[in-house]
Design a protein around this motif. Structure first.
Motif, mmCIF file in Angstrom:
data_model
loop_
_atom_site.group_PDB
_atom_site.id
_atom_site.type_symbol
_atom_site.label_atom_id
_atom_site.label_comp_id
_atom_site.label_asym_id
_atom_site.label_seq_id
_atom_site.Cartn_x
_atom_site.Cartn_y
_atom_site.Cartn_z
ATOM 1 N N ASN A 1 24.581 75.191 38.811
ATOM 2 C CA ASN A 1 23.348 75.097 39.595
ATOM 3 C C ASN A 1 22.672 76.454 39.465
ATOM 4 O OD1 ASN A 1 21.342 75.154 41.589
ATOM 5 N ND2 ASN A 1 22.455 73.693 42.882
ATOM 6 N N ILE A 2 21.833 76.582 38.457
ATOM 7 C CA ILE A 2 21.317 77.898 38.096
ATOM 8 C C ILE A 2 20.457 78.508 39.193
ATOM 9 C CG2 ILE A 2 19.198 77.187 36.915
ATOM 10 C CD1 ILE A 2 21.772 79.801 35.665
ATOM 11 N N ASP A 3 19.763 77.689 39.973
ATOM 12 C CA ASP A 3 18.968 78.236 41.076
ATOM 13 C C ASP A 3 19.869 78.929 42.093
ATOM 14 O OD1 ASP A 3 16.599 77.262 39.999
ATOM 15 O OD2 ASP A 3 16.697 75.383 41.125
ATOM 16 N N VAL A 4 20.935 78.265 42.485
ATOM 17 C CA VAL A 4 21.884 78.848 43.444
ATOM 18 C C VAL A 4 22.574 80.059 42.836
ATOM 19 C CG1 VAL A 4 24.036 78.449 44.707
ATOM 20 C CG2 VAL A 4 22.254 76.689 44.676
ATOM 21 N N MET A 5 22.988 79.952 41.588
ATOM 22 C CA MET A 5 23.713 81.042 40.937
ATOM 23 C C MET A 5 22.879 82.319 40.868
ATOM 24 S SD MET A 5 25.453 78.750 37.912
ATOM 25 C CE MET A 5 26.342 80.077 37.084
ATOM 26 N N LEU A 6 21.644 82.186 40.434
ATOM 27 C CA LEU A 6 20.803 83.374 40.310
ATOM 28 C C LEU A 6 20.409 83.936 41.673
ATOM 29 C CD1 LEU A 6 18.585 82.512 37.212
ATOM 30 C CD2 LEU A 6 20.695 83.862 37.327
ATOM 31 N N ARG A 7 20.270 83.070 42.649
ATOM 32 C CA ARG A 7 19.987 83.550 43.996
ATOM 33 C C ARG A 7 21.159 84.382 44.530
ATOM 34 N NH1 ARG A 7 17.993 79.096 45.740
ATOM 35 N NH2 ARG A 7 19.839 78.236 46.763
ATOM 36 N N ARG A 8 22.360 83.912 44.293
ATOM 37 C CA ARG A 8 23.541 84.662 44.724
ATOM 38 C C ARG A 8 23.681 85.977 43.946
ATOM 39 N NH1 ARG A 8 28.444 80.198 45.241
ATOM 40 N NH2 ARG A 8 27.454 78.862 46.825
ATOM 41 N N ILE A 9 23.403 85.924 42.666
ATOM 42 C CA ILE A 9 23.500 87.138 41.851
ATOM 43 C C ILE A 9 22.464 88.166 42.281
ATOM 44 C CG2 ILE A 9 23.111 88.021 39.509
ATOM 45 C CD1 ILE A 9 24.527 85.437 38.522
ATOM 46 N N GLU A 10 21.272 87.703 42.624
ATOM 47 C CA GLU A 10 20.218 88.610 43.117
ATOM 48 C C GLU A 10 20.737 89.430 44.291
ATOM 49 O OE1 GLU A 10 16.231 89.943 43.075
ATOM 50 O OE2 GLU A 10 16.231 87.808 42.634
ATOM 51 N N LYS A 11 21.422 88.801 45.200
ATOM 52 C CA LYS A 11 21.969 89.499 46.364
ATOM 53 C C LYS A 11 23.130 90.403 45.960
ATOM 54 C CE LYS A 11 23.622 88.706 51.097
ATOM 55 N NZ LYS A 11 22.614 89.634 51.640
ATOM 56 N N ALA A 12 23.969 89.921 45.042
ATOM 57 C CA ALA A 12 25.154 90.680 44.650
ATOM 58 C C ALA A 12 24.813 91.974 43.923
ATOM 59 C CB ALA A 12 26.058 89.810 43.774
ATOM 60 N N VAL A 13 23.699 91.996 43.187
ATOM 61 C CA VAL A 13 23.369 93.196 42.405
ATOM 62 C C VAL A 13 22.464 94.168 43.155
ATOM 63 C CG1 VAL A 13 23.680 91.975 40.223
ATOM 64 C CG2 VAL A 13 21.372 92.133 41.213
ATOM 65 N N GLU A 14 22.127 93.853 44.384
ATOM 66 C CA GLU A 14 21.251 94.750 45.158
ATOM 67 C C GLU A 14 21.754 96.197 45.216
ATOM 68 O OE1 GLU A 14 20.682 93.008 48.981
ATOM 69 O OE2 GLU A 14 19.107 91.625 48.314
ATOM 70 N N PRO A 15 23.077 96.432 45.349
ATOM 71 C CA PRO A 15 23.527 97.830 45.445
ATOM 72 C C PRO A 15 23.445 98.609 44.138
ATOM 73 C CG PRO A 15 25.171 96.296 46.336
ATOM 74 C CD PRO A 15 24.184 95.491 45.563
ATOM 75 N N ALA B 1 5.526 93.321 30.932
ATOM 76 C CA ALA B 1 4.168 93.875 30.921
ATOM 77 C C ALA B 1 3.084 92.800 30.914
ATOM 78 C CB ALA B 1 3.987 94.784 29.708
ATOM 79 N N CYS B 2 3.372 91.685 30.263
ATOM 80 C CA CYS B 2 2.330 90.675 30.053
ATOM 81 C C CYS B 2 2.517 89.428 30.895
ATOM 82 C CB CYS B 2 2.271 90.295 28.580
ATOM 83 S SG CYS B 2 2.108 91.704 27.453
ATOM 84 N N GLY B 3 3.696 89.279 31.521
ATOM 85 C CA GLY B 3 3.961 88.093 32.315
ATOM 86 C C GLY B 3 4.168 86.840 31.488
ATOM 87 N N THR B 4 4.417 87.023 30.195
ATOM 88 C CA THR B 4 4.646 85.889 29.309
ATOM 89 C C THR B 4 6.031 85.298 29.578
ATOM 90 O OG1 THR B 4 3.308 86.988 27.627
ATOM 91 C CG2 THR B 4 4.670 85.140 26.902
ATOM 92 N N LYS B 5 6.126 83.983 29.643
ATOM 93 C CA LYS B 5 7.407 83.325 29.895
ATOM 94 C C LYS B 5 8.243 83.334 28.616
ATOM 95 C CE LYS B 5 6.627 82.011 34.188
ATOM 96 N NZ LYS B 5 7.384 82.517 35.329
ATOM 97 N N LEU C 1 17.468 76.515 30.393
ATOM 98 C CA LEU C 1 17.116 77.346 31.544
ATOM 99 C C LEU C 1 15.697 77.031 32.007
ATOM 100 C CD1 LEU C 1 18.066 79.799 33.327
ATOM 101 C CD2 LEU C 1 16.860 81.257 31.670
ATOM 102 N N PRO C 2 15.493 76.714 33.286
ATOM 103 C CA PRO C 2 14.127 76.488 33.779
ATOM 104 C C PRO C 2 13.226 77.695 33.509
ATOM 105 C CG PRO C 2 15.735 75.771 35.409
ATOM 106 C CD PRO C 2 16.512 76.495 34.348
ATOM 107 N N LYS C 3 11.995 77.438 33.121
ATOM 108 C CA LYS C 3 11.096 78.519 32.720
ATOM 109 C C LYS C 3 10.875 79.546 33.824
ATOM 110 C CE LYS C 3 8.312 76.994 28.838
ATOM 111 N NZ LYS C 3 6.930 76.931 28.293
#
Length: 226
Positions: free
Chosen positions: A12-26, A143-147, A181-183
């Motif tokens: 569940n890539i949405d959940v996984m990346l959300r958890r990783i976002e929090k884990a890498v904060e430090p 820099a360009c916001g290109t997906k 991977l969702p864009k």
């Protein structure tokens, strides 16, 4: 300790990346994203910084890029420097002499052929010596916001370890991720997985015991962990 194999949940890539976002904060951000937060946001600055970063640690890349940009930030001002001056500014980045020549040539081409401003054009970026898909995509994304998806060793290792893709090279991983991977995650996958791969899902002895996404990870190739 040996890697533990237990039943895994579907990715569940949405959940996984959300958890990783929090884990890498430090932890420190990936170098180019850190530079962008400090105001180095043009396509030229991002591409040059990425050239400096190749085979160099972020701890080397960041001060080297800052030294160069404090002396010259635009294609015109960088083009006015000699390769020796650029070399002195970006030392001790790996292959700094060769990179200095590449950066000077890139800056001069942008001045002479593009009016002093680097366009957000992937094919153009790839035409410059020293620029591969990873750097072109990072510059375009940040820099360009290109997906686009930028795959380095961390993104390649982590996504294969999860079993999310099954590939042999970063180039193959970029193609495989584009298919699954969702864009909305294409730019952020690099921002998140670089610190995650450096500090948690490490190459040797990954920290599986404290991993926030262990239940989704197939632990492919993991024979021992912390």
């Amino acid at each position: 300790m040996p890697a533990r194999r237990s039943a895994k949940l579907p990715h569940n890539i949405d959940v996984m990346l959300r958890r990783i976002e929090k884990a890498v904060e430090p932890y420190a951000k990936a170098a180019l994203f850190e530079l962008a937060e400090q105001g180095y946001t043009t396509a030229f600055e991002q591409l040059v910084a990425c050239i400096i970063s190749i085979r160099s640690l972020d701890e080397v890349t960041l001060p080297a890029a800052r030294r160069l940009f404090q002396a010259a930030r635009t294609p015109a001002t960088v083009a006015a420097l000699s390769s020796a001056q650029i070399d002195a500014l970006i030392h001790p980045a790996t292959f700094h002499e060769r990179k200095a020549i590449q950066i000077q040539a890139l800056a001069r081409q942008v001045v002479e052929a593009h009016g002093g401003e680097l366009p957000c054009d992937r094919e153009l970026m790839l035409s410059f010596a020293g620029v591969g898909p990873k750097c072109a995509n990072l510059a375009l994304g940040i820099a360009c916001g290109t997906k686009v998806i930028s795959v380095d060793v961390h993104v390649d290792r982590v996504t294969n370890r999860w079993g999310y893709v099954q590939t042999k090279t970063p180039e193959q991983t970029m193609v495989a991720l584009a298919a699954v991977l969702p864009k909305k995650h294409w730019i952020n996958i690099n921002r998140l997985l670089v610190p995650f791969g450096k500090h948690i899902c490490t190459g040797r002895l990954p920290r599986c015991s404290t991993c926030p996404v262990l239940e989704y990870c197939q632990q492919v190739g993991v024979t021992a962990h912390r």
